[in-house]
Design an enzyme around this catalytic site. Structure first.
Site, PDB file in Angstrom:
ATOM      1  N   GLY A   1      -3.604 -11.389  -2.091  1.00  0.00           N
ATOM      2  CA  GLY A   1      -3.955 -12.807  -2.853  1.00  0.00           C
ATOM      3  C   GLY A   1      -2.685 -13.908  -3.536  1.00  0.00           C
ATOM      4  O   GLY A   1      -1.916 -13.524  -2.978  1.00  0.00           O
TER       5      GLY A   1
ATOM      6  N   ASP B   1      -5.756  -2.538  -5.053  1.00  0.00           N
ATOM      7  CA  ASP B   1      -7.018  -3.058  -5.670  1.00  0.00           C
ATOM      8  C   ASP B   1      -8.629  -3.750  -4.683  1.00  0.00           C
ATOM      9  O   ASP B   1      -8.416  -3.039  -3.987  1.00  0.00           O
ATOM     10  CB  ASP B   1      -6.604  -3.620  -6.665  1.00  0.00           C
ATOM     11  CG  ASP B   1      -6.214  -4.465  -6.281  1.00  0.00           C
ATOM     12  OD1 ASP B   1      -5.598  -5.069  -5.264  1.00  0.00           O
ATOM     13  OD2 ASP B   1      -5.964  -6.205  -7.131  1.00  0.00           O
TER      14      ASP B   1
ATOM     15  N   GLY C   1      -5.798  -8.889  -0.789  1.00  0.00           N
ATOM     16  CA  GLY C   1      -7.050  -9.141  -1.305  1.00  0.00           C
ATOM     17  C   GLY C   1      -7.576  -9.532   0.762  1.00  0.00           C
ATOM     18  O   GLY C   1      -9.315  -9.926   0.516  1.00  0.00           O
TER      19      GLY C   1
ATOM     20  N   GLU D   1       0.364  -2.595  -0.800  1.00  0.00           N
ATOM     21  CA  GLU D   1       0.985  -2.963  -2.397  1.00  0.00           C
ATOM     22  C   GLU D   1       2.006  -1.796  -2.959  1.00  0.00           C
ATOM     23  O   GLU D   1       2.954  -1.868  -3.743  1.00  0.00           O
ATOM     24  CB  GLU D   1      -0.504  -2.608  -3.451  1.00  0.00           C
ATOM     25  CG  GLU D   1      -1.642  -3.781  -3.292  1.00  0.00           C
ATOM     26  CD  GLU D   1      -2.249  -3.506  -1.554  1.00  0.00           C
ATOM     27  OE1 GLU D   1      -2.823  -5.142  -1.769  1.00  0.00           O
ATOM     28  OE2 GLU D   1      -2.749  -2.408  -1.202  1.00  0.00           O
TER      29      GLU D   1
END
Length: 350
Positions: A66, A146, A115, A138
């Site tokens: 992302g 996530d 992402g 991450e």
């Protein structure tokens, strides 16, 4: 319906979404998420569209994640408001893909991280190649795995999900197929032909991909599967570290050294996230939990510091806060996982 960052077309009975930010390895912006969602919503209602292809335009990335710079700027400058908006709508896209009524084929022919994992793994068909580099990195930037990572990783066998979430290990295409993260493996020089055949026969995607399957190389990670299952067995981070320290093998030492560079807060969050997600009944419940986590870790010290050290300054010397696993308290974790006020909770697309 295309923007410069994303190319959206239909070819006969197939919708086609192609990510187009090659300089950023096709990392997702909020506008890209909105454009994808709008196209998918339109095609879901269009009886002439039978299937969807999701891929990238040129370059070596499928989707590297992302918009990290936006998230960091938001954490530093607007109390996380823009970051929360991004997470909220990106997670809506993840959920939309997961629940989509028509088959989607993701061609993970390149770097698939963060992402990118979030938009690939919900798809019914996931094609890896020799160019695939799959990771949830991450913990190295103080965020957490996530975009549905809790759901997908917690459902891999042999504690592989916990290993990937904590270490950020990169898997190649053959390893993705072995782990079940990809449904098919193709040499990259067959990808164009596979897409062409799917355009011809969108009702026969499984058959097309199976007929074309090249034999994947042996998955290197398979040799370490027993070690991963043994050393990463606990949901308590300190137990995993102690197990690796006690092992006295090169592999265990290397993984212990890797974990020493990661955010202790993120590692503890990830273990709890996967444990709780494994007990959830729906992907929407998982995304609601992950949005609670995201809205809080975004503005905690480790995220801005991790991005600074790894991505902005590239010094790789993050000063984590709290600095040790022992100092990441259960009270802190409880506060990160706690429900949000009703009007701030995540909701799927209406």
């Amino acid at each position: 319906m295309s923007t410069d960052e994303i190319l959206i077309h239909t070819h006969g009975r197939v919708g086609h979404i192609s990510l187009n930010r090659p300089k950023a390895l096709h990392a997702l912006t909020l506008d890209m998420c909105h454009a994808m969602s709008a196209a998918l919503s339109e095609w879901a209602e269009d009886d002439t569209i039978e299937a969807v292809i999701l891929d990238h335009a040129e370059g070596r990335g499928f989707c590297a994640g992302g918009d990290i710079n936006l998230l960091r700027e938001s954490a530093l400058n607007d109390g996380g408001a823009a970051g929360r908006e991004f997470f909220h709508d990106e997670y809506r896209l993840n959920h939309q893909l997961f629940e989509y009524p028509k088959p989607i084929v993701a061609f993970m022919d390149g770097i698939t991280m963060g992402g990118g994992v979030g938009i690939a793994l919900p798809c019914k068909y996931r094609v890896a190649t020799e160019n695939t580099r799959f990771a949830m990195p991450e913990t190295g930037i103080g965020l957490f795995p996530d975009v549905g990572g809790g759901w997908h990783l917690s459902r891999l066998g042999g504690r592989l999900g916990q290993f990937l979430a904590l270490t950020g290990a990169r898997l190649d295409g053959a390893e993705c197929l072995w782990a079940g993260l990809a449904t098919h493996y193709l040499p990259s020089d067959l990808v164009a032909e596979a897409k062409s055949r799917i355009l011809d026969k969108p009702g026969r995607i499984a058959g097309v991909l199976s007929e074309m399957v090249g034999s994947a190389p042996k998955a290197r990670i398979e040799e370490n599967a027993d070690k991963i299952a043994r050393h990463f067995a606990s949901d308590r981070y300190e137990d995993i570290l102690a197990s690796l320290e006690a092992a006295d093998t090169d592999w265990a030492q290397k993984e212990r050294d890797t974990l020493g560079t990661k955010s202790p807060q993120t590692c503890k969050v990830a273990l709890r996230q996967l444990k709780e997600s494994a007990e959830l009944d729906s992907f929407a419940d998982n995304m609601r939990m992950e949005y609670r986590i995201a809205s809080r870790v975004l503005v905690r010290p480790d995220f801005a510091e991790g991005v600074r050290a790894v991505i902005v300054d590239k010094t790789n010397d993050p000063k984590w806060n709290p600095p040790t696993p022992e100092e990441v308290s259960e009270d802190l974790l409880d506060s990160i996982f706690a429900p949000l006020p009703d009007n701030e909770e995540w909701t799927p697309l209406p």
